[in-house]
Design an enzyme around this catalytic site. Sequence first.
Site, PDB file in Angstrom:
ATOM      1  N   LYS A   1      -0.075   3.147  -1.969  1.00 26.69           N
ATOM      2  CA  LYS A   1      -0.401   3.526  -3.297  1.00 26.69           C
ATOM      3  C   LYS A   1       0.772   4.523  -3.966  1.00 26.69           C
ATOM      4  O   LYS A   1       1.217   4.437  -4.866  1.00 26.69           O
ATOM      5  CB  LYS A   1      -1.750   3.750  -3.814  1.00 26.69           C
ATOM      6  N   ASP A   2       0.944   5.604  -3.279  1.00 21.50           N
ATOM      7  CA  ASP A   2       1.666   6.603  -3.312  1.00 21.50           C
ATOM      8  C   ASP A   2       2.799   6.111  -2.680  1.00 21.50           C
ATOM      9  O   ASP A   2       3.447   6.984  -1.997  1.00 21.50           O
ATOM     10  CB  ASP A   2       1.166   7.901  -3.177  1.00 21.50           C
TER      11      ASP A   2
ATOM     12  N   GLY B   1      -9.944   3.778  -0.249  1.00 17.28           N
ATOM     13  CA  GLY B   1      -8.608   3.906   0.116  1.00 17.28           C
ATOM     14  C   GLY B   1      -8.296   4.586   1.162  1.00 17.28           C
ATOM     15  O   GLY B   1      -7.642   4.512   2.035  1.00 17.28           O
ATOM     16  N   HIS B   2      -8.965   5.949   1.040  1.00 15.53           N
ATOM     17  CA  HIS B   2      -8.852   6.893   1.964  1.00 15.53           C
ATOM     18  C   HIS B   2      -9.345   6.551   3.117  1.00 15.53           C
ATOM     19  O   HIS B   2      -9.123   6.580   4.386  1.00 15.53           O
ATOM     20  CB  HIS B   2      -9.445   8.352   1.449  1.00 15.53           C
TER      21      HIS B   2
ATOM     22  N   GLN C   1       5.844   8.897  -2.300  1.00 20.91           N
ATOM     23  CA  GLN C   1       5.359   9.849  -1.442  1.00 20.91           C
ATOM     24  C   GLN C   1       5.426   9.494   0.004  1.00 20.91           C
ATOM     25  O   GLN C   1       5.933  10.103   0.878  1.00 20.91           O
ATOM     26  CB  GLN C   1       3.726  10.408  -1.657  1.00 20.91           C
TER      27      GLN C   1
ATOM     28  N   ARG D   1      -8.610   9.524  -9.554  1.00 18.07           N
ATOM     29  CA  ARG D   1      -8.238   9.691 -10.690  1.00 18.07           C
ATOM     30  C   ARG D   1      -8.904   8.570 -11.916  1.00 18.07           C
ATOM     31  O   ARG D   1      -9.312   8.885 -13.001  1.00 18.07           O
ATOM     32  CB  ARG D   1      -6.843  10.075 -11.047  1.00 18.07           C
TER      33      ARG D   1
ATOM     34  N   LYS E   1      -7.585   1.756  -5.953  1.00 12.64           N
ATOM     35  CA  LYS E   1      -8.314   2.893  -5.874  1.00 12.64           C
ATOM     36  C   LYS E   1      -7.689   4.103  -6.235  1.00 12.64           C
ATOM     37  O   LYS E   1      -6.555   4.369  -5.486  1.00 12.64           O
ATOM     38  CB  LYS E   1      -8.951   2.486  -4.566  1.00 12.64           C
ATOM     39  N   SER E   2      -8.106   5.119  -6.836  1.00  8.71           N
ATOM     40  CA  SER E   2      -7.919   6.247  -7.034  1.00  8.71           C
ATOM     41  C   SER E   2      -9.032   7.429  -7.443  1.00  8.71           C
ATOM     42  O   SER E   2      -9.792   6.957  -8.201  1.00  8.71           O
ATOM     43  CB  SER E   2      -6.722   6.284  -8.074  1.00  8.71           C
TER      44      SER E   2
HETATM   45  O1  PAF Z   1      -1.674  11.882  -1.461  1.00  7.44           O
HETATM   46  C1  PAF Z   1      -2.372  12.984  -1.534  1.00  7.44           C
HETATM   47  O2  PAF Z   1      -3.651  13.070  -1.692  1.00  7.44           O
HETATM   48  C2  PAF Z   1      -1.594  14.329  -1.551  1.00  7.44           C
HETATM   49  O3  PAF Z   1      -0.427  14.418  -2.194  1.00  7.44           O
HETATM   50  C3  PAF Z   1      -1.389  14.891  -0.031  1.00  7.44           C
HETATM   51  C4  PAF Z   1      -0.631  13.667   0.774  1.00  7.44           C
HETATM   52  C5  PAF Z   1      -2.686  14.921   0.825  1.00  7.44           C
HETATM   53  C6  PAF Z   1      -0.850  16.291   0.008  1.00  7.44           C
HETATM   54  O4  PAF Z   1      -1.416  16.949  -0.676  1.00  7.44           O
END
Ligand code: PAF
Length: 283
Positions: A150-151, A37-38, A154, A188, A185-186
């Site tokens: 996914k977030d 994901g990242h 945010q 966690r 994917k996470s």
């Molecule tokens: O999504 C994340 O991993 C976090 O919330 C972030 C954006 C890096 C801020 O700490």
Amino acid sequence: MIKVVHTIDEVRKQVKEWRQEGASVGLVPTMGYLHEGHQSLIKRSVEDNDKTVVSVFVNPMQFGPAEDLDSYPRDLNADTKLCEATGADLIFNPEPEEMYKEGFCSFVDMNGPTAELCGKSRPIHFRGVCTVVSKLFNIVTPDRAYFGQKDAQQLSVIKRMVTDLNVPVEIVGCPIVRENDGLAKSSRNTYLNEEERKAALILSKTIFMAQKLVEEGMKDANELISVMKKNIESEPLAKIDYVQVVDFDSITVKDTIGANTLIAMAVYIGKTRLIDNFIVSGN
Ligand code: PAF
């Protein structure tokens, strides 16, 4: 060879050099323990920008007292390899003391879009996210910054923040990346034991089912929520935190599903809290 730096001064020095060469800069903010994901965010930044900075910082300010700050997985060596293989140029990996110096007492907070969804069950979370992301924007001064859908809350909150505070950065949202069996994917996911990992599929299965119902014409948000809840409750290891239908931009509750509607859920599988969602596109 990718550079790993730990201080704000080192980041500023590097970005200043790049700027003198006329380079554009992308930022991928992360808490590390990087997965595909990242990696998709890093890839996108590498495509869009001359230089890419990945921040790896488990931000204490966004964790509540009963949350998983201490157990949050960390592996800077693996993260460095993934960043290097994906073409990133710099990793910023500060200690909490570097980000929050003695006497720290300034925060970026938001009303409205933080009141529902995760903001309800994690009351201080978005204050911590907005504060750290603002700091990262001020430190790196990126042209673009990359966040995963996914977030979704945010992503919406960060877009609102840069609009409200006139931060000169373009926010790029990127699609959810899933395991072959559908689980989003996470970092966690590593908390799940074998039985819980199987049970966790109830999230993506419910999202796919809801997506189909919306595609087939379901418009009543409350009807959709009750079908989704019933489906989740069929999994004995699952405990619902929320299932909600909101407008993606304002994160206000919607009764009718239409374009730009966010259908989102948070569900505990055992002790692990997982989230998943989809956004309705089109008109
Ligand atoms: O999504 C994340 O991993 C976090 O919330 C972030 C954006 C890096 C801020 O700490």
